[in-house]
Design a protein around this motif. Structure first.
Motif, mmCIF file in Angstrom:
data_model
loop_
_atom_site.group_PDB
_atom_site.id
_atom_site.type_symbol
_atom_site.label_atom_id
_atom_site.label_comp_id
_atom_site.label_asym_id
_atom_site.label_seq_id
_atom_site.Cartn_x
_atom_site.Cartn_y
_atom_site.Cartn_z
ATOM 1 N N ARG A 110 5.435 -46.303 -11.139
ATOM 2 C CA ARG A 110 5.791 -47.471 -11.949
ATOM 3 C C ARG A 110 7.272 -47.414 -12.319
ATOM 4 N NH1 ARG A 110 1.303 -48.414 -15.898
ATOM 5 N NH2 ARG A 110 0.422 -49.321 -14.011
ATOM 6 N N VAL A 132 7.687 -53.223 -13.339
ATOM 7 C CA VAL A 132 7.359 -53.890 -14.594
ATOM 8 C C VAL A 132 8.658 -54.409 -15.194
ATOM 9 C CG1 VAL A 132 6.396 -53.629 -16.912
ATOM 10 C CG2 VAL A 132 5.373 -52.386 -14.981
ATOM 11 N N CYS A 155 3.403 -48.623 -20.462
ATOM 12 C CA CYS A 155 3.323 -48.531 -18.990
ATOM 13 C C CYS A 155 3.693 -47.165 -18.438
ATOM 14 C CB CYS A 155 4.156 -49.625 -18.337
ATOM 15 S SG CYS A 155 5.946 -49.385 -18.429
#
Length: 413
Positions: A110, A132, A155
């Protein structure tokens, strides 16, 4: 052979190519670029880039060892930015970005990125990450770092990226680095067109806080089209190995020399004066736009960049085309926010190139006025022609690189 004789012979030998060259020279001289990525190249840099050093390069075997030009460029980059390690053998910012991704992340990780920056450098490169977004707040149009920290804790990204391409205000790099480390992430800052202002120390630097800093050497640094990676001593070996393993082994001596020169020039008092003038010119451009009846985003500017707000019902392609006809080159963009349903159309206007051409505050206010008056007019042919006439008057006696910014004799390194 002098330049005039060379051009005359080129015109005789290849009139088609010469015609294209002459057309571009004419366009650059009689138009005004407010594009953030467009800037005049230092005469010293241009000479080195196009000179005899272009006849040679370091091959794969030699590139395993640090040549003198590479060593000089890297040492100057370390010194001017206060970095522990510098890599100067990547050819462009896309390549530099992919090196960083290969080194710090693996597919599927991520990535928390401002305006999803750097995702564009992953396409078609066997790099696949879960990006993200974090961005400005829709109401204040400012980055709320408390909100960024909340998203980071939710996240848990591998890397947090900040690249201020669409953000004209200062940012707290130390706080961003703290957020990254609190969630076990690397902090990567790509300073983009702010690099020259950072080198001149007229805006804050992320180098003391970031794990990695990347930038292009053209635009505000007025160097060759290449890129630099700055990193910590802890990551130096891994990053060097990644550079070699991803194929960056053929070093062009002319580019390295031109980069070394651009970095040397960035330590000169004239470059500091140039950087200060850029900031003053951006403020003046903003003033001209606002006094002319239009709005700017993010509450103004602290850098070279002015984001001019466009009406939500206005197709961004229209003002871009109209301003081009009036002799002003601009970049339109969609500015995202933390709210997926709230986006702004804006023009990204930069003071870099006008400053290189010796524009001062009065000139930039006039440019802002011209843009505002044109947008608030019926946009008919007469209005556009009048704006074009005023632009040509402004640029008519302006060089592509002003003598006032050419450095003079200095002490040896």
């Amino acid at each position: 052979m002098d330049k005039k004789t060379l051009l005359n012979r080129m015109e005789e030998f290849d009139p088609i190519l010469y015609g294209l060259y002459a057309e571009e020279r004419q366009r650059q001289h009689y138009s005004l670029s407010l594009l953030p990525t467009a800037n005049g190249v230092s005469p010293f840099v241009a000479y080195l880039k196009g000179g005899i050093l272009g006849n040679s390069y370091l091959d794969h075997t030699a590139a395993e060892h640090c040549g003198e030009l590479e060593h000089l460029a890297a040492s100057r980059a370390r010194e001017i930015f206060g970095s522990e390690h510098a890599i100067v053998r990547v050819g462009n910012i896309g390549a530099a970005s992919r090196v960083v991704f290969h080194c710090l992340a693996k597919n599927g990780d991520r990535i928390l990125s401002f305006n999803l920056r750097k995702s564009e450098h992953c396409a078609g490169e066997n790099l696949s990450f879960d990006f993200v977004n974090y961005s400005i707040e829709p109401d204040s149009q400012i980055i709320d770092l408390d909100h960024v920290e909340k998203i980071a804790r939710e996240c848990r990204p591998k890397i947090i990226i900040f690249s201020p391409v669409n953000y004209p205000r200062k940012v707290d790099y130390e706080r961003l680095a703290h957020i990254a480390r609190s969630v076990g992430a690397y902090f990567w800052a790509d300073i983009g067109q702010n690099v020259g202002l950072t080198a001149a120390k007229v805006i804050p630097s992320p180098v003391p806080f970031a794990d990695v800093v990347t930038f292009s050497a053209n635009d505000s640094l007025r160097g060759p089209q290449t890129a630099v990676i700055l990193t910590t001593k802890k990551l130096a070996q891994a990053m060097d190995d990644t550079v070699i393993n991803t194929g960056h082994v053929a070093l062009k001596n002319n580019v390295l020399a031109a980069l070394a020169m651009a970095l040397k020039e960035a330590t000169d008092e004239k470059f500091f004066s140039y950087a200060k003038q850029v900031l003053q010119n951006a403020k003046a451009l903003q003033k001209g736009i606002v006094e002319g009846g239009l709005k700017v985003m993010c509450g103004g500017t602290d850098t070279h960049l002015v984001l001019m707000h466009l009406s939500d019902i206005l197709d961004a392609r229209v003002p871009t085309a109209v301003l081009s006809r009036a002799g002003i080159e601009v970049k339109a963009d969609e500015i995202v926010t933390f709210d997926e349903d709230c986006r702004f159309n804006a023009l990204r206007l930069s003071a870099l190139n006008p400053t290189t051409r010796s524009f001062k505050e009065e000139d930039m206010e006039t440019v802002g006025n011209i843009i505002a008056e044109l947008f608030l007019s019926p946009l008919d042919t007469k209005d556009i022609e009048n704006a074009h006439r005023r632009v040509r008057e402004l640029v008519g006696d302006k060089p592509l690189f002003a003598d006032e910014w050419i450095v003079e004799d200095s002490d040896e390194d």
